[in-house]
Design an enzyme around this catalytic site. Structure first.
Site, PDB file in Angstrom:
ATOM      1  N   ASP A  12      47.064  32.367  51.675  1.00  0.00           N
ATOM      2  CA  ASP A  12      46.212  31.621  50.726  1.00  0.00           C
ATOM      3  C   ASP A  12      46.933  30.467  50.039  1.00  0.00           C
ATOM      4  O   ASP A  12      46.664  30.139  48.893  1.00  0.00           O
ATOM      5  CB  ASP A  12      45.633  32.579  49.659  1.00  0.00           C
ATOM      6  CG  ASP A  12      44.895  33.733  50.300  1.00  0.00           C
ATOM      7  OD1 ASP A  12      44.252  33.512  51.330  1.00  0.00           O
ATOM      8  OD2 ASP A  12      44.982  34.858  49.768  1.00  0.00           O
ATOM      9  N   GLY A  16      44.503  25.777  55.187  1.00  0.00           N
ATOM     10  CA  GLY A  16      43.273  25.211  55.751  1.00  0.00           C
ATOM     11  C   GLY A  16      43.123  23.757  55.375  1.00  0.00           C
ATOM     12  O   GLY A  16      42.882  22.896  56.227  1.00  0.00           O
ATOM     13  N   GLY A  39      41.212  33.500  55.658  1.00  0.00           N
ATOM     14  CA  GLY A  39      40.112  32.759  55.051  1.00  0.00           C
ATOM     15  C   GLY A  39      40.610  31.374  54.704  1.00  0.00           C
ATOM     16  O   GLY A  39      41.378  31.206  53.774  1.00  0.00           O
ATOM     17  N   HIS A  40      40.236  30.377  55.516  1.00  0.00           N
ATOM     18  CA  HIS A  40      40.742  29.021  55.299  1.00  0.00           C
ATOM     19  C   HIS A  40      39.602  28.145  54.778  1.00  0.00           C
ATOM     20  O   HIS A  40      38.589  27.963  55.433  1.00  0.00           O
ATOM     21  CB  HIS A  40      41.352  28.476  56.597  1.00  0.00           C
ATOM     22  CG  HIS A  40      42.540  29.285  57.053  1.00  0.00           C
ATOM     23  ND1 HIS A  40      43.170  29.104  58.243  1.00  0.00           N
ATOM     24  CD2 HIS A  40      43.223  30.281  56.416  1.00  0.00           C
ATOM     25  CE1 HIS A  40      44.183  29.963  58.346  1.00  0.00           C
ATOM     26  NE2 HIS A  40      44.224  30.681  57.253  1.00  0.00           N
ATOM     27  N   GLN A 198      47.815  33.805  57.474  1.00  0.00           N
ATOM     28  CA  GLN A 198      48.623  34.645  56.561  1.00  0.00           C
ATOM     29  C   GLN A 198      49.838  33.841  56.071  1.00  0.00           C
ATOM     30  O   GLN A 198      49.700  32.649  55.863  1.00  0.00           O
ATOM     31  CB  GLN A 198      49.048  35.955  57.257  1.00  0.00           C
ATOM     32  CG  GLN A 198      47.911  36.947  57.493  1.00  0.00           C
ATOM     33  CD  GLN A 198      46.991  36.611  58.650  1.00  0.00           C
ATOM     34  OE1 GLN A 198      47.439  36.423  59.759  1.00  0.00           O
ATOM     35  NE2 GLN A 198      45.690  36.534  58.399  1.00  0.00           N
ATOM     36  N   GLY A 280      36.525  38.532  48.809  1.00  0.00           N
ATOM     37  CA  GLY A 280      36.054  38.295  47.444  1.00  0.00           C
ATOM     38  C   GLY A 280      36.925  38.957  46.371  1.00  0.00           C
ATOM     39  O   GLY A 280      36.639  38.865  45.176  1.00  0.00           O
TER      40      GLY A 280
HETATM   41  P1  IMO Z   1      45.097  33.509  55.044  1.00  0.00           P
HETATM   42  O1  IMO Z   1      45.282  32.996  56.447  1.00  0.00           O
HETATM   43  C1  IMO Z   1      46.106  36.542  52.102  1.00  0.00           C
HETATM   44  C2  IMO Z   1      46.702  40.649  53.548  1.00  0.00           C
HETATM   45  C3  IMO Z   1      45.679  41.683  53.116  1.00  0.00           C
HETATM   46  C4  IMO Z   1      46.560  42.910  53.040  1.00  0.00           C
HETATM   47  C5  IMO Z   1      47.495  42.722  54.227  1.00  0.00           C
HETATM   48  C6  IMO Z   1      47.075  43.466  55.484  1.00  0.00           C
HETATM   49  O2  IMO Z   1      43.783  33.249  54.439  1.00  0.00           O
HETATM   50  O3  IMO Z   1      46.237  33.078  54.180  1.00  0.00           O
HETATM   51  P2  IMO Z   1      45.110  43.088  57.243  1.00  0.00           P
HETATM   52  O4  IMO Z   1      43.610  43.123  57.073  1.00  0.00           O
HETATM   53  O5  IMO Z   1      45.622  41.803  57.783  1.00  0.00           O
HETATM   54  O6  IMO Z   1      45.626  44.264  57.996  1.00  0.00           O
HETATM   55  O7  IMO Z   1      45.693  43.248  55.748  1.00  0.00           O
HETATM   56  O8  IMO Z   1      47.512  41.333  54.487  1.00  0.00           O
HETATM   57  N1  IMO Z   1      46.142  39.448  54.212  1.00  0.00           N
HETATM   58  C7  IMO Z   1      46.043  38.247  53.631  1.00  0.00           C
HETATM   59  N2  IMO Z   1      46.302  37.841  52.362  1.00  0.00           N
HETATM   60  N3  IMO Z   1      45.683  35.646  52.997  1.00  0.00           N
HETATM   61  C8  IMO Z   1      45.450  36.010  54.273  1.00  0.00           C
HETATM   62  O9  IMO Z   1      45.161  35.117  55.239  1.00  0.00           O
HETATM   63  C9  IMO Z   1      45.584  37.372  54.632  1.00  0.00           C
HETATM   64  N4  IMO Z   1      45.398  38.075  55.773  1.00  0.00           N
HETATM   65  C10 IMO Z   1      45.764  39.341  55.500  1.00  0.00           C
HETATM   66  O10 IMO Z   1      45.117  41.360  51.875  1.00  0.00           O
HETATM   67  O11 IMO Z   1      47.351  42.890  51.878  1.00  0.00           O
HETATM   68 MG    MG Z   2      42.941  33.266  52.664  1.00  0.00          MG
END
Ligand code: IMO
Ligand code: MG
Length: 408
Positions: A12, A16, A39-40, A198, A280
């Site tokens: 996050d 994106g 989530g981008h 991530q 959310g």
């Molecule tokens: P973006 O690309 C923030 C976190 C989840 C959880 C851990 C494992 O938007 O930055 P999972 O469902 O992947 O097995 O969850 O990773 N997590 C993220 N946190 N941004 C993301 O993606 C994330 N994708 C997974 O909240 O702690």
């Molecule tokens: Mg995200």
């Protein structure tokens, strides 16, 4: 030219927006890891797009976007996302492809993901999208790749429900597969952007294991799972926020303390819109952790950092950043592997003076207030990495470029 963009924190970071911005000069955008857990968010004039699977270059009418080998793809979620784009006037047909080596997420993985979380005495706080199950089965060698969908023999071990699911999506999926390695080799002179999902601290190997996701979100993932070799990466960009957030469980040394920093956390969450795009959930917030950021720079050979959400600090008279940890009374300047140590790390904080004015509307580094420049210089010195881009808002034009990454 091949540029890799990764998150340098716990996700996050604004990847994106940055990928969307840089995609203006690229021909091909390859997302190399993760699935619908990401989530981008991209803001275009008055419209906001939330992408989970489709690479962030898709909003330009002429860019090729590819879901790479390292991704785990739920066909239902992909169909929903592409339908959403289509209903909003984004024509994607003929320019969205999927590496035929990417893995498929079957519906039951989501259920298993939730059941496994319930059994853990310390849940990870997954997004519940079946991501860990897909990567787990891939490592077990029981996963289903896109290429396998079209070979009945590969599906014999699946139960009737899974086979029916695959049969339902098979025809629709026929439009997407490519051999990513061959495709990128054929386009070796193109400008290609590799989009990570991530972040470095959520990577299965370099992150805060077991409180991580299951894919490769490190820069090396672009090579292993993006269809090129490591020596073909020209530049690595690490995106980070002026502060830190984390969603889900796991250690977070600079997390605000609700007793005396609750109001600050509320302010940052509200101003920075720190709620999960996928789930959310309100994100946990804290000051910038420079120890963790420097670690991310080192482990990913980050050439240049991209600082985002700097405008969130506009009204603060002062703020802090973590420059070391105190663990059981000892001063620690590296990022530990031990979860115990990370959970017991007290941040050693350095104070910075705020700029107390709006950054919006400034278009060059020279126009930034001296206090913002001091913060930027300190981060550059601490991490030994230059900050070549600074984002001061959600819109494409709210981006200050000191040096374009496309310049070698
Ligand atoms: P973006 O690309 C923030 C976190 C989840 C959880 C851990 C494992 O938007 O930055 P999972 O469902 O992947 O097995 O969850 O990773 N997590 C993220 N946190 N941004 C993301 O993606 C994330 N994708 C997974 O909240 O702690
Ligand atoms: Mg995200």
């Amino acid at each position: 030219m091949n540029i890799v963009v990764i998150g340098a924190q716990w996700g996050d970071e604004g990847k994106g927006k940055i990928v969307d911005y840089l995609a203006g000069d690229a021909q091909i955008i390859v997302r190399f890891s993760g699935g619908a857990n990401a989530g981008h968010t991209i803001v275009l004039k008055d419209e906001q797009f939330a992408l989970h699977l489709v690479p962030s270059g898709v909003l330009y009418p002429d860019k090729i976007v590819i879901l790479g080998t390292g991704m785990v793809i739920d066909p239902e979620a992909l169909h929903a996302e592409l339908s959403m784009l289509e209903s909003r006037g984004i024509n994607w047909q003929g320019r969205v492809f999927i590496s035929d080596r990417a893995h498929i997420v079957l519906p039951k993985y989501r259920q298993i993901d939730k059941e496994m979380e319930e059994k853990r005495n310390k849940p990870i706080g997954t997004t519940g999208r079946g991501i860990g199950i897909a990567y787990g089965l891939k490592a077990f060698r029981d996963g289903i790749r896109l290429a396998d969908v079209f070979e009945d023999e590969r599906l014999v071990n699946l139960d009737a429900e899974d086979r029916a699911f695959i049969a339902h999506w098979k025809d629709w999926l026929k439009q997407f597969p490519i051999n990513l390695v061959d495709y990128l080799d054929k386009h070796r002179h193109a400008y290609v952007l590799f989009e990570g999902a991530q972040g470095a601290l959520l990577d299965i190997d370099t992150g805060t294991y077991p409180f991580v996701s299951s894919g490769m979100s490190c820069a090396a993932g672009a090579a292993a799972q993006g269809g090129i070799g490591p020596r073909s990466i020209d530049k690595v960009l690490g995106v980070f926020k002026a502060y830190t957030t984390r969603v889900g469980n796991g250690p977070f040394p600079t997390e605000f303390n609700p007793e005396n920093q609750g109001a600050l956390e509320d302010y940052i969450r509200k101003t920075g819109r720190e709620y999960g795009v996928t789930t959310g959930r309100p994100r946990r917030c804290g000051y910038l952790d420079l120890v963790a950021l420097r670690y991310a720079c080192r482990v990913n050979s980050i050439d240049t950092l991209v600082l985002t959400h700097l405008d969130v600090y506009d009204t603060l008279p002062s703020f802090e950043a973590c420059i070391a940890y105190k663990i059981d009374g000892k001063l620690i300047e590296h990022f530990p592997s031990s979860i115990y140590e990370l959970e017991h790390a007290e941040p050693v904080l350095r104070k910075f003076k705020g700029w107390e004015c709006e950054l919006k509307g400034r278009s060059s580094y020279d126009e930034l207030p001296i206090e913002a420049k001091d913060y930027i210089s300190f981060i550059e010195e601490y991490t030994e990495t230059s900050i070549d881009m600074i984002s001061i808002g959600y819109e494409r034009n709210e981006t200050i470029v000191r040096k374009s990454p496309w310049i070698r």
